[in-house]
Design a protein around this motif. Structure first.
Motif, PDB file in Angstrom:
ATOM      1  N   LYS A  49       0.824  -1.210   0.000  1.00 31.68           N
ATOM      2  CA  LYS A  49       0.000   0.000   0.000  1.00 31.68           C
ATOM      3  C   LYS A  49       0.858   1.259   0.000  1.00 31.68           C
ATOM      4  O   LYS A  49       1.647   1.483   0.909  1.00 31.68           O
ATOM      5  N   SER A  50       0.681   2.080  -1.019  1.00 38.30           N
ATOM      6  CA  SER A  50       1.376   3.363  -1.089  1.00 38.30           C
ATOM      7  C   SER A  50       1.011   4.207   0.131  1.00 38.30           C
ATOM      8  O   SER A  50      -0.118   4.165   0.601  1.00 38.30           O
ATOM      9  N   SER A  56       7.793   0.612  -0.739  1.00 32.93           N
ATOM     10  CA  SER A  56       9.143   0.653  -1.307  1.00 32.93           C
ATOM     11  C   SER A  56       9.632   2.070  -1.615  1.00 32.93           C
ATOM     12  O   SER A  56      10.828   2.297  -1.745  1.00 32.93           O
ATOM     13  N   THR A  57       8.733   3.041  -1.723  1.00 38.29           N
ATOM     14  CA  THR A  57       9.105   4.431  -1.965  1.00 38.29           C
ATOM     15  C   THR A  57       8.792   5.252  -0.725  1.00 38.29           C
ATOM     16  O   THR A  57       7.670   5.210  -0.216  1.00 38.29           O
ATOM     17  N   THR A  58       9.760   5.997  -0.235  1.00 39.37           N
ATOM     18  CA  THR A  58       9.617   6.755   1.000  1.00 39.37           C
ATOM     19  C   THR A  58       9.218   8.195   0.728  1.00 39.37           C
ATOM     20  O   THR A  58       9.649   8.792  -0.249  1.00 39.37           O
ATOM     21  N   SER A  59       8.399   8.748   1.618  1.00 43.91           N
ATOM     22  CA  SER A  59       8.038  10.167   1.584  1.00 43.91           C
ATOM     23  C   SER A  59       8.726  10.868   2.739  1.00 43.91           C
ATOM     24  O   SER A  59       9.282  10.227   3.622  1.00 43.91           O
ATOM     25  N   VAL A  68      -0.533   6.055  10.226  1.00 39.03           N
ATOM     26  CA  VAL A  68       0.512   5.331   9.503  1.00 39.03           C
ATOM     27  C   VAL A  68       1.649   4.971  10.458  1.00 39.03           C
ATOM     28  O   VAL A  68       2.120   3.826  10.479  1.00 39.03           O
ATOM     29  N   ILE A  69       2.065   5.934  11.256  1.00 36.55           N
ATOM     30  CA  ILE A  69       3.155   5.683  12.206  1.00 36.55           C
ATOM     31  C   ILE A  69       2.719   4.660  13.255  1.00 36.55           C
ATOM     32  O   ILE A  69       3.491   3.777  13.618  1.00 36.55           O
ATOM     33  N   GLY A  70       1.471   4.736  13.701  1.00 42.28           N
ATOM     34  CA  GLY A  70       0.949   3.761  14.662  1.00 42.28           C
ATOM     35  C   GLY A  70       0.946   2.346  14.105  1.00 42.28           C
ATOM     36  O   GLY A  70       1.321   1.398  14.806  1.00 42.28           O
TER      37      GLY A  70
END
Length: 82
Positions: A49-50, A56-59, A68-70
């Motif tokens: 999931k983007s 695989s790709t970081t923001s 998301v962090i949780g």
């Protein structure tokens, strides 16, 4: 360009971070790349999931909300056996 890489060996994990991330304007990627590679050290695979930290790709860090962090922290703790 690869931002980071986790090398998992028997009892330890080494994280390599691109010099481009550590210097210049890309420094805002440092935290999420470190989190992502630590996830690999704990045994987490890439997420399909983007927008997830294990995608695989970081923001940049501000792009990730508390949810998301949780999810990342919960998955990390479970994978690490903590």
């Amino acid at each position: 360009m690869r931002a980071g890489f986790a090398i998992i060996e028997e009892e330890h994990c080494t994280i390599e971070i691109s010099n481009t991330i550590l210097t210049g304007g890309n420094r805002s990627f440092l935290k999420p790349v470190l989190w992502h590679e630590l996830g690999h050290c704990a045994g987490l695979p890439h997420d399909s999931k983007s927008g997830e930290l294990m995608f695989s790709t970081t923001s940049v860090t501000p792009d990730y909300g508390a949810d998301v962090i949780g999810r990342f922290i919960s998955s990390f703790l479970l994978a690490a056996g903590l």
